[in-house]
Design a protein around this motif. Structure first.
Motif, PDB file in Angstrom:
ATOM      1  N   VAL A 127       0.837  -1.200   0.000  1.00 24.55           N
ATOM      2  CA  VAL A 127       0.000   0.000   0.000  1.00 24.55           C
ATOM      3  C   VAL A 127       0.872   1.252   0.000  1.00 24.55           C
ATOM      4  N   ARG A 144      -9.336  -1.669   0.356  1.00 27.75           N
ATOM      5  CA  ARG A 144      -7.940  -1.264   0.238  1.00 27.75           C
ATOM      6  C   ARG A 144      -7.814   0.239   0.040  1.00 27.75           C
ATOM      7  N   ALA A 180      -5.358   2.745   2.037  1.00 26.73           N
ATOM      8  CA  ALA A 180      -4.447   3.620   1.298  1.00 26.73           C
ATOM      9  C   ALA A 180      -4.678   5.087   1.661  1.00 26.73           C
TER      10      ALA A 180
END
Length: 258
Positions: A139, A198, A202
C-alpha cells in the motif's frame, strides 16, 4: 528531475533484498559530484579563496562553516544540492556575508524540507507490514508512486499493536499516526480486515504521509497540523470523498472492533 543526493534506503522499505556491504561503515548517501562541485564554485566565486564543501546527512546542523589555514570549510545538508536558484544564492550570502535576510530564506527552505532530514530515533522492534487482509508495504509503495512520484524514500510503516478488549464501546479511534522522530506510520489493526476496502487503508497511509511532507505551522501559540496546504493536498487523493463516506458509514463497526 533526479535528485542530486540520495540516501541509501532502509531495506525494510522494500520487498526486494537489498545488500549494501558498506552500510555500517561507509557513506550513507550517494552524492552527484557535479552538483557538489557546482555549489562549491559558487562559494569560491563569492569569497575569492579556496573552499572545501562537504555534503552531509546531518540531523541537526544543516549548514555550518569555519576557516582553517585560509580555507573556507563549508558543510551543508544534502537537501541543498536540489535547492532552487534563489535559495542557493541566499545560502552563499549567508555563509560568506552572514546576511540576515539570506539566513531567513535558508531557514524557511530548511523548514519546508524538514521531511528530508533522516529520523532522529531508530524504530525499535520488528515492523509488521503483512497483515491478514492487507499488505501495508504494498500500500505504501503504491501510494508513494501514484501521489509522490516515489520521492518518499525513508518512511517506514507498520500495523499498530492489538490492545486488550474493551469492556465498553470506544468513543473515538485513531486509525493512523505518524512519528516524525522515527519516520514511522502506524496503522490501527482494525483496518486489517476483509471488510475494510484497500482504498480506505491507502487513504489512511496517504494522510499520514502528508504529515511527513507538509510542515505544521504555529498560529497564536498553538501548532496547526492540518494546515490549509495539508487539506488542499489531502483532497488530491483520488478516493477522498469515497473514503470519508465509507468511514462515516462504518464508524460504529470500527468502534466496536475487538
Amino acid at each position: 528531475m533526479a535528485s542530486a543526493a540520495v540516501r541509501i534506503p532502509d531495506p525494510r522499505l522494500t520487498q526486494l533484498p537489498l545488500h549494501f556491504a558498506s552500510i555500517a561503515i561507509g557513506p550513507q548517501i550517494f552524492i552527484h559530484e557535479g552538483a557538489r562541485q557546482a555549489l562549491e564554485r559558487r562559494f569560491v566565486a563569492a569569497c575569492s579563496g579556496p573552499v572545501q564543501l562537504a555534503v552531509t546527512d546531518n540531523r541537526r546542523h544543516m549548514v555550518s562553516h569555519t576557516r582553517a589555514h585560509g580555507t573556507l570549510q563549508v558543510r551543508v545538508h544534502m537537501m541543498f544540492l536540489d535547492a532552487p536558484e534563489r535559495v542557493l544564492e541566499a545560502l552563499v550570502r549567508y555563509v560568506t556575508e552572514d546576511d540576515r535576510a539570506s539566513s531567513q530564506v535558508v531557514g524557511e527552505y530548511i523548514d519546508a524540507n524538514s521531511f528530508r532530514i533522516r529520523a532522529t530515533q531508530p524504530v525499535l522492534g520488528p515492523l509488521r507490514t503483512r497483515g491478514r487482509a492487507h499488505d501495508l508495504l504494498a500500500v505504501l509503495s503504491d501510494v508513494n508512486e501514484k501521489y509522490f512520484g516515489g520521492s518518499v524514500t525513508d518512511v517506514l510503516v507498520t500495523w499498530g499493536r492489538r490492545t486488550a478488549p474493551l469492556d465498553r464501546k470506544r468513543e473515538t479511534i485513531k486509525l493512523g499516526s505518524y512519528s516524525a522522530r522515527e519516520r514511522l506510520v502506524r496503522v490501527h489493526p482494525v483496518l486489517d480486515n476483509d471488510w475494510v476496502p484497500r482504498y480506505f487503508v491507502a487513504y489512511v497511509v496517504y494522510h499520514e504521509l502528508l504529515h511527513h511532507l507538509v510542515p505544521s505551522i504555529r498560529d497564536g501559540g498553538r501548532t496547526v497540523l492540518h494546515t490549509p496546504e495539508f487539506q488542499r493536498r489531502e483532497r488530491e487523493y483520488r478516493h477522498y470523498e469515497r473514503a470519508l463516506e465509507w468511514e462515516k458509514k462504518h464508524i460504529d463497526r470500527l468502534l466496536r472492533w475487538r
